[in-house]
Design a protein around this motif. Structure first.
Motif, PDB file in Angstrom:
ATOM      1  N   THR A  60     106.109  29.943  90.394  1.00 54.21           N
ATOM      2  CA  THR A  60     105.641  30.462  91.640  1.00 54.21           C
ATOM      3  C   THR A  60     104.430  29.846  92.238  1.00 54.21           C
ATOM      4  O   THR A  60     103.439  29.518  91.451  1.00 54.21           O
ATOM      5  CB  THR A  60     105.060  31.988  91.339  1.00 54.21           C
ATOM      6  OG1 THR A  60     106.288  32.946  90.746  1.00 54.21           O
ATOM      7  CG2 THR A  60     104.439  32.641  92.395  1.00 54.21           C
ATOM      8  N   THR A  61     104.232  29.580  93.470  1.00 56.57           N
ATOM      9  CA  THR A  61     103.204  29.067  94.207  1.00 56.57           C
ATOM     10  C   THR A  61     102.531  30.074  94.781  1.00 56.57           C
ATOM     11  O   THR A  61     102.920  30.781  95.657  1.00 56.57           O
ATOM     12  CB  THR A  61     103.856  27.818  95.215  1.00 56.57           C
ATOM     13  OG1 THR A  61     104.544  26.729  94.672  1.00 56.57           O
ATOM     14  CG2 THR A  61     102.784  27.150  95.935  1.00 56.57           C
ATOM     15  N   GLY A  74      92.754  31.836  87.800  1.00 60.14           N
ATOM     16  CA  GLY A  74      92.888  31.796  88.937  1.00 60.14           C
ATOM     17  C   GLY A  74      92.012  30.888  89.817  1.00 60.14           C
ATOM     18  O   GLY A  74      91.231  30.239  89.091  1.00 60.14           O
ATOM     19  N   VAL A  75      91.696  31.339  91.006  1.00 52.55           N
ATOM     20  CA  VAL A  75      90.722  30.372  91.759  1.00 52.55           C
ATOM     21  C   VAL A  75      90.146  31.307  92.692  1.00 52.55           C
ATOM     22  O   VAL A  75      90.798  32.496  93.030  1.00 52.55           O
ATOM     23  CB  VAL A  75      91.588  29.245  92.423  1.00 52.55           C
ATOM     24  CG1 VAL A  75      90.759  28.327  93.587  1.00 52.55           C
ATOM     25  CG2 VAL A  75      92.387  28.344  91.626  1.00 52.55           C
ATOM     26  N   ASP A 121      97.572  27.690 102.491  1.00 52.32           N
ATOM     27  CA  ASP A 121      97.612  26.597 101.476  1.00 52.32           C
ATOM     28  C   ASP A 121      97.908  26.873 100.103  1.00 52.32           C
ATOM     29  O   ASP A 121      97.111  27.869  99.727  1.00 52.32           O
ATOM     30  CB  ASP A 121      96.165  25.579 101.909  1.00 52.32           C
ATOM     31  CG  ASP A 121      96.423  24.777 103.058  1.00 52.32           C
ATOM     32  OD1 ASP A 121      97.372  24.931 103.878  1.00 52.32           O
ATOM     33  OD2 ASP A 121      95.103  24.355 103.339  1.00 52.32           O
ATOM     34  N   THR A 122      98.354  26.082  99.379  1.00 49.51           N
ATOM     35  CA  THR A 122      98.526  26.196  97.789  1.00 49.51           C
ATOM     36  C   THR A 122      97.144  26.110  97.157  1.00 49.51           C
ATOM     37  O   THR A 122      96.300  25.444  97.426  1.00 49.51           O
ATOM     38  CB  THR A 122      99.418  25.060  97.315  1.00 49.51           C
ATOM     39  OG1 THR A 122     100.695  25.106  97.744  1.00 49.51           O
ATOM     40  CG2 THR A 122      99.686  25.386  95.769  1.00 49.51           C
ATOM     41  N   LEU A 123      96.851  27.384  96.174  1.00 52.51           N
ATOM     42  CA  LEU A 123      95.821  27.304  95.438  1.00 52.51           C
ATOM     43  C   LEU A 123      96.106  26.897  94.077  1.00 52.51           C
ATOM     44  O   LEU A 123      95.607  26.210  93.483  1.00 52.51           O
ATOM     45  CB  LEU A 123      95.367  29.099  95.506  1.00 52.51           C
ATOM     46  CG  LEU A 123      94.428  29.193  96.730  1.00 52.51           C
ATOM     47  CD1 LEU A 123      93.930  30.437  96.329  1.00 52.51           C
ATOM     48  CD2 LEU A 123      93.339  28.342  96.741  1.00 52.51           C
ATOM     49  N   PHE A 124      97.356  27.269  93.577  1.00 55.69           N
ATOM     50  CA  PHE A 124      97.925  27.137  92.282  1.00 55.69           C
ATOM     51  C   PHE A 124      99.184  27.412  92.108  1.00 55.69           C
ATOM     52  O   PHE A 124      99.745  28.275  92.762  1.00 55.69           O
ATOM     53  CB  PHE A 124      97.242  27.723  91.229  1.00 55.69           C
ATOM     54  CG  PHE A 124      96.889  29.176  91.170  1.00 55.69           C
ATOM     55  CD1 PHE A 124      97.760  29.842  90.351  1.00 55.69           C
ATOM     56  CD2 PHE A 124      95.755  29.914  91.549  1.00 55.69           C
ATOM     57  CE1 PHE A 124      97.818  31.369  90.326  1.00 55.69           C
ATOM     58  CE2 PHE A 124      95.733  31.088  91.728  1.00 55.69           C
ATOM     59  CZ  PHE A 124      96.812  32.059  91.076  1.00 55.69           C
ATOM     60  N   LEU A 127      98.886  27.901  84.466  1.00 55.51           N
ATOM     61  CA  LEU A 127      98.778  27.607  85.721  1.00 55.51           C
ATOM     62  C   LEU A 127      98.640  26.032  86.066  1.00 55.51           C
ATOM     63  O   LEU A 127      98.114  25.373  85.128  1.00 55.51           O
ATOM     64  CB  LEU A 127      97.330  28.354  86.166  1.00 55.51           C
ATOM     65  CG  LEU A 127      97.335  29.820  86.198  1.00 55.51           C
ATOM     66  CD1 LEU A 127      95.851  30.387  86.779  1.00 55.51           C
ATOM     67  CD2 LEU A 127      98.544  30.295  86.924  1.00 55.51           C
ATOM     68  N   SER A 128      99.041  25.656  87.175  1.00 52.31           N
ATOM     69  CA  SER A 128      98.705  24.027  87.213  1.00 52.31           C
ATOM     70  C   SER A 128      98.398  23.937  88.969  1.00 52.31           C
ATOM     71  O   SER A 128      98.372  24.691  89.763  1.00 52.31           O
ATOM     72  CB  SER A 128      99.921  23.193  87.248  1.00 52.31           C
ATOM     73  OG  SER A 128     101.017  23.576  87.713  1.00 52.31           O
ATOM     74  N   ARG A 129      98.044  22.754  89.153  1.00 51.55           N
ATOM     75  CA  ARG A 129      97.269  22.467  90.482  1.00 51.55           C
ATOM     76  C   ARG A 129      96.323  23.446  91.098  1.00 51.55           C
ATOM     77  O   ARG A 129      96.351  23.704  92.209  1.00 51.55           O
ATOM     78  CB  ARG A 129      98.493  22.257  91.589  1.00 51.55           C
ATOM     79  CG  ARG A 129      99.456  21.313  91.252  1.00 51.55           C
ATOM     80  CD  ARG A 129     100.421  20.854  92.384  1.00 51.55           C
ATOM     81  NE  ARG A 129     101.046  22.069  93.074  1.00 51.55           N
ATOM     82  CZ  ARG A 129     101.397  22.125  94.518  1.00 51.55           C
ATOM     83  NH1 ARG A 129     101.144  21.147  95.102  1.00 51.55           N
ATOM     84  NH2 ARG A 129     101.994  23.301  94.871  1.00 51.55           N
ATOM     85  N   LEU A 130      95.424  23.591  90.180  1.00 48.84           N
ATOM     86  CA  LEU A 130      94.407  24.377  90.648  1.00 48.84           C
ATOM     87  C   LEU A 130      93.574  23.842  91.710  1.00 48.84           C
ATOM     88  O   LEU A 130      92.941  22.840  91.354  1.00 48.84           O
ATOM     89  CB  LEU A 130      93.413  25.017  89.513  1.00 48.84           C
ATOM     90  CG  LEU A 130      94.145  26.343  88.682  1.00 48.84           C
ATOM     91  CD1 LEU A 130      95.164  25.676  87.627  1.00 48.84           C
ATOM     92  CD2 LEU A 130      92.984  27.009  88.213  1.00 48.84           C
ATOM     93  N   ALA A 131      93.487  24.314  93.046  1.00 50.69           N
ATOM     94  CA  ALA A 131      92.582  23.540  94.019  1.00 50.69           C
ATOM     95  C   ALA A 131      91.224  24.432  93.778  1.00 50.69           C
ATOM     96  O   ALA A 131      91.210  25.440  94.128  1.00 50.69           O
ATOM     97  CB  ALA A 131      93.285  24.022  95.256  1.00 50.69           C
TER      98      ALA A 131
END
Length: 149
Positions: A2-3, A31-32, A143-146, A130-134
């Motif tokens: 899930t994005t 999270g972010v 926009d993608t956060l994670f 979680l990956s790609r945590l902005a």
């Protein structure tokens, strides 16, 4: 996977930097957070799914994989009793990513003595999924956060 998208525009920050020990300690989940501009805006759904909980200051969307995402509009904003917030969707509604859920005013939140920082939390998750945590960059709503594996 899930994005999870940003529900608001602003500067993406680490949960460690949220001025609340429950969110900063990831006690609700990882999270972010997003520190929004101080202007009237709309918070949007971070994923496609069903709104399982909707309050003026916070909402939860559960996607078709069963991932629950909490969006909390500001810190301690429950104490504002809905003042300055307008619901644009209701519990049980199916929403799509980017669909408006709550209209609110971060400047008014800040003027009331509360922080307008918005935690976006992966409920019942651990940080390792979680990956790609902005963090540390400007994001626009949508926009993608994670990513949630």
């Amino acid at each position: 996977m899930t994005t999870v998208s940003s529900p608001v525009s602003g500067r993406a920050i680490a949960l460690d930097d949220v001025p609340d020990p429950v969110f900063a300690g990831a006690m609700v989940g990882p999270g972010v957070a997003v520190d929004p501009p101080r202007a009237r805006t709309v918070a949007v759904a971070p994923v496609d799914g069903v709104l399982v909980s909707v309050h003026p200051h916070a909402f939860v969307v559960v996607d078709n994989e069963g991932h629950g995402v909490l969006v909390h509009l500001g810190i301690d904003t429950v104490q504002l009793n809905g003042e300055g917030f307008a619901l644009l969707a209701a519990k049980g509604d199916m929403v799509t990513r980017g669909q408006p859920v709550v209209r609110w005013d971060p400047a008014a939140v800040e003027e009331s003595g509360k922080s307008p920082v918005c935690p976006v939390i992966a409920l019942e998750a651990t940080v390792d999924v979680l990956s790609r945590l902005a963090t540390g960059s400007e994001v626009a709503a949508g926009d993608t956060l994670f990513d949630w594996k």
